[in-house]
Design a protein around this motif. Structure first.
Motif, PDB file in Angstrom:
ATOM      1  N   ASP A 125       0.809  -1.227   0.000  1.00 34.86           N
ATOM      2  CA  ASP A 125       0.000   0.000   0.000  1.00 34.86           C
ATOM      3  C   ASP A 125       0.840   1.274   0.000  1.00 34.86           C
ATOM      4  O   ASP A 125       0.347   2.349  -0.341  1.00 34.86           O
ATOM      5  N   THR A 174      -0.699  -5.905   4.742  1.00 34.55           N
ATOM      6  CA  THR A 174      -1.549  -6.294   5.876  1.00 34.55           C
ATOM      7  C   THR A 174      -2.471  -5.138   6.228  1.00 34.55           C
ATOM      8  O   THR A 174      -3.476  -5.316   6.880  1.00 34.55           O
ATOM      9  N   GLY A 177       6.533  -6.111   9.624  1.00 37.81           N
ATOM     10  CA  GLY A 177       5.128  -6.553   9.664  1.00 37.81           C
ATOM     11  C   GLY A 177       4.942  -8.046   9.855  1.00 37.81           C
ATOM     12  O   GLY A 177       3.919  -8.606   9.471  1.00 37.81           O
ATOM     13  N   LYS A 178       5.924  -8.711  10.486  1.00 37.74           N
ATOM     14  CA  LYS A 178       5.812 -10.162  10.710  1.00 37.74           C
ATOM     15  C   LYS A 178       4.576 -10.499  11.555  1.00 37.74           C
ATOM     16  O   LYS A 178       3.789 -11.371  11.203  1.00 37.74           O
ATOM     17  N   SER A 179       4.441  -9.763  12.663  1.00 38.76           N
ATOM     18  CA  SER A 179       3.325 -10.053  13.567  1.00 38.76           C
ATOM     19  C   SER A 179       1.990  -9.688  12.911  1.00 38.76           C
ATOM     20  O   SER A 179       0.996 -10.399  13.077  1.00 38.76           O
ATOM     21  N   SER A 180       1.985  -8.598  12.148  1.00 42.15           N
ATOM     22  CA  SER A 180       0.752  -8.182  11.453  1.00 42.15           C
ATOM     23  C   SER A 180       0.309  -9.268  10.475  1.00 42.15           C
ATOM     24  O   SER A 180      -0.885  -9.545  10.328  1.00 42.15           O
ATOM     25  N   GLY A 223      11.036  -3.636  17.480  1.00 41.30           N
ATOM     26  CA  GLY A 223      11.404  -4.401  18.677  1.00 41.30           C
ATOM     27  C   GLY A 223      10.213  -4.807  19.517  1.00 41.30           C
ATOM     28  O   GLY A 223      10.309  -4.885  20.735  1.00 41.30           O
ATOM     29  N   THR A 224       9.069  -5.062  18.883  1.00 42.88           N
ATOM     30  CA  THR A 224       7.852  -5.387  19.635  1.00 42.88           C
ATOM     31  C   THR A 224       7.852  -6.838  20.113  1.00 42.88           C
ATOM     32  O   THR A 224       7.672  -7.112  21.295  1.00 42.88           O
ATOM     33  N   THR A 225       8.056  -7.780  19.191  1.00 40.53           N
ATOM     34  CA  THR A 225       8.047  -9.193  19.561  1.00 40.53           C
ATOM     35  C   THR A 225       9.365  -9.534  20.261  1.00 40.53           C
ATOM     36  O   THR A 225      10.436  -9.172  19.774  1.00 40.53           O
TER      37      THR A 225
HETATM   38  N1  LIG Z   1       1.468   0.790   5.700  1.00 37.50           N
HETATM   39  C1  LIG Z   1       1.580  -0.453   6.193  1.00 37.50           C
HETATM   40  N2  LIG Z   1       2.012  -0.638   7.453  1.00 37.50           N
HETATM   41  C2  LIG Z   1       2.118  -1.898   7.917  1.00 37.50           C
HETATM   42  C3  LIG Z   1       1.810  -3.030   7.115  1.00 37.50           C
HETATM   43  N3  LIG Z   1       2.063  -4.144   7.845  1.00 37.50           N
HETATM   44  C4  LIG Z   1       2.484  -3.728   9.060  1.00 37.50           C
HETATM   45  N4  LIG Z   1       2.518  -2.378   9.103  1.00 37.50           N
HETATM   46  C5  LIG Z   1       2.911  -1.546  10.229  1.00 37.50           C
HETATM   47  O1  LIG Z   1       4.279  -1.788  10.520  1.00 37.50           O
HETATM   48  C6  LIG Z   1       4.516  -1.657  11.917  1.00 37.50           C
HETATM   49  C7  LIG Z   1       5.220  -2.911  12.437  1.00 37.50           C
HETATM   50  O2  LIG Z   1       4.346  -4.025  12.372  1.00 37.50           O
HETATM   51  P1  LIG Z   1       4.623  -5.358  13.216  1.00 37.50           P
HETATM   52  O3  LIG Z   1       3.679  -6.385  12.722  1.00 37.50           O
HETATM   53  O4  LIG Z   1       4.640  -5.060  14.682  1.00 37.50           O
HETATM   54  O5  LIG Z   1       6.103  -5.690  12.721  1.00 37.50           O
HETATM   55  P2  LIG Z   1       7.099  -6.835  13.198  1.00 37.50           P
HETATM   56  O6  LIG Z   1       7.887  -7.245  11.990  1.00 37.50           O
HETATM   57  O7  LIG Z   1       6.370  -7.914  13.906  1.00 37.50           O
HETATM   58  O8  LIG Z   1       8.042  -6.035  14.196  1.00 37.50           O
HETATM   59  P3  LIG Z   1       8.964  -6.580  15.435  1.00 37.50           P
HETATM   60  O9  LIG Z   1       8.128  -7.444  16.304  1.00 37.50           O
HETATM   61  O10 LIG Z   1       9.390  -5.297  16.092  1.00 37.50           O
HETATM   62  O11 LIG Z   1      10.122  -7.290  14.820  1.00 37.50           O
HETATM   63  C8  LIG Z   1       3.140  -1.402  12.544  1.00 37.50           C
HETATM   64  O12 LIG Z   1       2.988  -0.011  12.713  1.00 37.50           O
HETATM   65  C9  LIG Z   1       2.181  -1.930  11.502  1.00 37.50           C
HETATM   66  O13 LIG Z   1       0.925  -1.297  11.571  1.00 37.50           O
HETATM   67  C10 LIG Z   1       1.363  -2.788   5.767  1.00 37.50           C
HETATM   68  O14 LIG Z   1       1.049  -3.695   4.977  1.00 37.50           O
HETATM   69  N5  LIG Z   1       1.273  -1.486   5.370  1.00 37.50           N
END
Ligand SMILES: Nc1nc2c(ncn2[C@@H]2O[C@H](COP(=O)(O)OP(=O)(O)OP(=O)(O)O)[C@@H](O)[C@H]2O)c(=O)[nH]1
Ligand SMILES: [Mg+2]
Length: 369
Positions: free
Chosen positions: A107, A141, A173-176, A194-196
């Motif tokens: 997006d 996501t 966005g792994k967790s998303s 650094g969330t997870t």
């Molecule tokens: N614009 C946009 N933002 C996204 C998308 N997927 C995830 N995000 C955003 O990216 C940020 C990180 O998302 P997480 O899912 O927490 O990422 P993660 O990879 O699990 O991060 P860690 O646990 O820190 O390693 C959040 O603010 C989400 O809302 C997407 O498809 N588009």
């Protein structure tokens, strides 16, 4: 029995509210299977930023622990910061393990790019790194685009079910993706990296597919890691990125935020044409040599960095290097943005902190005519 937080994977404890994994003893001893630590509760409900320092070794340990349990890797890359989502350790795993690559945040890119074009570009780019995934899925996501495609690909290659390791750098966005695949807001997602904290296993309901979420690594060389966390949030785009096209002559200077100074060095009459891409909150400024120096002291006009982190940013060792970028090539500022050359060669003298990585790649987005 050790109980774990369903949001970030940390082991729960009821004795010290200042330590990770805290949850009041009364809740901890309840029968609930869906326990959330205090940190995840605050992130999820109040959007708070509660950083936890993870070392490279912590990350490595968590991922390595889970590799043996998984038959396939699902590496996640950020389309907007593809090079910033690369890491040698992740690539090493992908060279050895079957993988279904997910490119997230579709997006955010200007809409003229078709997902299949993106997939081809990604396959070629990964091929250069010696990685040949089973398949590539391009998703968002945010709007749900392509999520079902990931599910179908997993089912196609593993009809009997599988355990999949979701890995990648922080914030891609792994967790998303896991939440989208399981159809619930289960694991903790936040805009801060650094969330997870630990690996978390989750089943896709009514299937034999298990997903393992893992903490993200902070890769080397990202410009976004040189600024405070408020500026970091400005650099990581939340909405479609901005693009600006330039046709400039020798000695004009382009400032990318207050972070990178680019001086055009082309001698010839025909001016080079190029487009610059970065998050909307990062200022782009075209000026002359003298004014550039003055502007770089003005965080009200060029930012990030903001007034709070500017001094620290400027303490970095700065280097000046010449880059020649040909037509159809891009100059990538890892973790910050990129520049795409429509009429080259573009000869640039770039001044930047030595920590940040700059590289040249084949164009991902060809500028519009
Ligand atoms: N614009 C946009 N933002 C996204 C998308 N997927 C995830 N995000 C955003 O990216 C940020 C990180 O998302 P997480 O899912 O927490 O990422 P993660 O990879 O699990 O991060 P860690 O646990 O820190 O390693 C959040 O603010 C989400 O809302 C997407 O498809 N588009
Ligand atoms: Mg996560």
């Amino acid at each position: 029995m050790i109980k774990k937080c369903v949001g970030c994977g940390i082991e729960l404890q009821g004795s010290n509210s200042n330590k990770n994994g805290y949850l009041p003893e009364s809740v901890l001893s309840s029968d609930s299977k869906e326990l959330l630590c205090q940190r995840c509760f605050k992130i999820k409900n109040y959007g708070q930023y509660i950083p936890v320092k993870m070392t490279r070794d912590d990350y490595r340990l968590e991922v390595k622990k889970s590799i043996n349990e998984a038959q396939v890797a699902i590496p996640v890359f950020d389309i907007i910061d593809f090079e910033g989502s690369f890491d040698d350790e992740i690539l090493d795993i992908l060279r050895e393990m079957d993988s279904i690559v997910v490119i997230n945040k579709l997006d955010l890119i200007p809409d003229e790019k078709h997902p299949s074009e993106v997939a081809d570009w990604v396959k070629k780019r990964l091929g250069e790194e010696g990685v040949a995934p089973l398949d590539v899925a391009i998703v968002s996501t945010k709007n749900g685009y392509g999520i079902n495609g990931i599910f179908k690909k997993i089912r196609h290659f593993y009809p009997e079910g599988v355990t999949a390791l979701v890995l990648g750098v922080t914030n891609v966005g792994k967790s998303s993706i896991i939440n989208r695949l399981i159809g619930a807001k289960r694991v903790t997602v936040s805009k801060f990296p650094g969330t997870t904290l630990k690996s978390i296993k989750t089943n896709i309901p009514h299937t034999n597919i298990t997903l393992i979420d893992t903490p993200g690594l902070i890769p080397e060389g990202r410009f976004s890691d040189l600024v405070c966390h408020e500026c970091n949030q400005k650099i990581i785009p939340a909405n479609e990125i901005s693009r600006k096209t330039y046709k400039v002559s020798k000695d004009r200077v382009i400032l990318l935020g207050g972070m990178i100074k680019m001086r055009v060095m082309n001698e010839d009459e025909l001016k080079p044409i190029f487009s610059l891409y970065a998050a909307k909150e990062v200022t782009f400024h075209e000026t002359n040599l003298e004014r550039a120096e003055e502007l770089l002291t003005r965080d009200d006009l060029v930012n990030p960095p903001c007034s709070a982190c500017k001094d620290d940013y400027n303490k970095n060792k700065m280097v000046t290097e010449e880059f020649v970028v040909e037509t159809g090539e891009e100059l990538v500022f890892k973790g910050l943005g990129w520049l795409s050359v429509k009429r080259g060669p573009l000869v640039l003298e770039v001044t930047y902190p030595e920590y940040g990585e700059i590289l040249i790649r084949d164009a991902f987005i060809k500028p519009k005519r």
